[in-house]
Design a protein around this motif. Structure first.
Motif, PDB file in Angstrom:
ATOM      1  N   GLU A   1      31.418  46.617  46.903  1.00 35.33           N
ATOM      2  CA  GLU A   1      30.101  45.991  46.870  1.00 35.33           C
ATOM      3  C   GLU A   1      29.063  46.753  47.693  1.00 35.33           C
ATOM      4  O   GLU A   1      27.920  46.317  47.804  1.00 35.33           O
TER       5      GLU A   1
ATOM      6  N   GLU B   1      24.084  37.585  55.138  1.00 34.49           N
ATOM      7  CA  GLU B   1      24.059  36.712  53.963  1.00 34.49           C
ATOM      8  C   GLU B   1      25.233  36.983  53.015  1.00 34.49           C
ATOM      9  O   GLU B   1      25.809  36.052  52.434  1.00 34.49           O
ATOM     10  N   ARG B   2      25.607  38.261  52.853  1.00 30.20           N
ATOM     11  CA  ARG B   2      26.541  38.624  51.793  1.00 30.20           C
ATOM     12  C   ARG B   2      27.923  39.062  52.275  1.00 30.20           C
ATOM     13  O   ARG B   2      28.837  39.204  51.451  1.00 30.20           O
TER      14      ARG B   2
END
Length: 342
Positions: free
Chosen positions: A173, A201-202
């Protein structure tokens, strides 16, 4: 590199709490006449005298030389357990690639086992013991992990000048993460603040047993599933973002990992810290033996790891080195330099 808590009893107390629901490992057939003592005697030539070890102050050298000359007495904790005197010598340098806990442990145990395999066995042991623990114990362990790797940035500044938050980014990712960051940077936003926001956040925070297992599995190899992202903070706010774009950062061994190693091999592990004058300790108190006990019956003698302390805050240095323990014939307890466990 390694990470020890300012209060080394915190993890020990958490991980050594037994309960009827925990499935303890059965002791293996090893005895205190295990081959490790023979192997370590045969590797005596690999040991380095304390005069030759770099990075030590004179008071540290003198104290460590005294320990080697007189030895330290270890007694098996069972009622009729045997005693052994160990003379400790430095086992040589190991790479500072983040895998030093496992590399140093391999050398200290004198076993034919790969450091990466030790890391895998450590994580597996942790997950098995965590899975058999009571809910209350799991919550305690999760809290310890959260305090180490996802600390509450409103507190802790009386002890630390810089605090770190560890996040896990999936390797597959990273391109998407980079694109999201670049998109906001093109709008005129400051890169570090954007990166902080996107990663928080991810990415996966290291704040419980499951995420710790993922984190501690990372050896800095291309085969790792995750990359480590580190956010550094001062009391004033964000200091830096280590994006680890090449994925070479490895998870440093911590107290939890040492406890798991101890359990995996049914033996105690002593971390020997030698602190210098900046820790404001005198020569008689400049060396500390920090025990890590297994969650299983002790079937073999302990092994020893070394840290050169650079100060008291944070418990000193961040790099493990092996100690070679040479078994000696038993002498009276009055003649040894130290009796372990007292």
């Amino acid at each position: 590199m390694g990470k020890l808590l300012c209060d080394p009893t915190a993890v020990a107390e958490t991980f050594q709490t037994s309960s009827p629901t925990v499935t303890w490992r059965e002791p293996n057939a090893a005895t205190l006449e295990a081959v490790d003592l023979v192997d370590q005697t045969l590797t005596a030539a690999a040991g380095t005298t304390w005069d030759d070890v770099i990075g030590l102050e004179d008071q540290q050298r003198r104290h460590l030389s005294k320990l080697h000359a007189k030895g330290v007495l270890w007694k098996h904790p069972s009622e009729h357990g045997s005693s052994v005197v160990f003379r400790l010598s430095h086992g040589g340098d190991v790479s500072t690639d983040g895998n030093c806990l496992f590399t140093a442990s391999q050398k200290a145990m004198a076993r034919e086992v790969d450091a990466r395999d030790l890391r895998k066995r450590t994580v597996k042991r942790f997950l098995e013991d965590l899975g058999s623990a009571k809910e209350e114990e799991r919550q305690m362990i999760n809290e310890v992990i959260k305090n180490m790797y996802s600390p509450d940035l409103r507190n802790g500044w009386g002890v630390h000048v810089v605090q770190e938050v560890k996040l896990l980014a999936k390797k597959d990712e990273r391109v998407a993460l980079d694109s999201a960051i670049e998109e906001l940077v093109q709008l005129g936003m400051q890169r570090e603040l954007v990166a902080e926001s996107i990663y928080k956040e991810r990415c996966i925070p290291v704040n419980d047993g499951s995420s710790w297992a993922k984190y501690m599995s990372i050896s800095g190899s291309p085969d790792d599933e995750y990359d480590i992202v580190t956010l550094q903070y001062t009391e004033e706010g964000l200091l830096s973002v280590d994006e680890n774009r090449e994925g070479r950062a490895a998870a440093f061994g911590d107290d939890i990992a040492i406890e798991c190693l101890a359990t995996e091999f049914n033996r105690e592990i002593y971390v020997v810290q030698a602190h210098g004058s900046d820790a404001m300790v005198d020569e008689d108190n400049c060396v500390f033996f920090l025990p890590h006990c297994p969650r299983s019956e002790i079937c073999e003698p302990p092994f020893f790891l070394f840290m050169k302390g650079t100060g008291w805050c944070g418990a000193g240095a961040d790099h493990y080195e092996p100690l070679i323990a040479h078994a000696s014939s038993l002498v009276s307890s009055e003649k040894v330099a130290l009796i372990l466990g007292q």
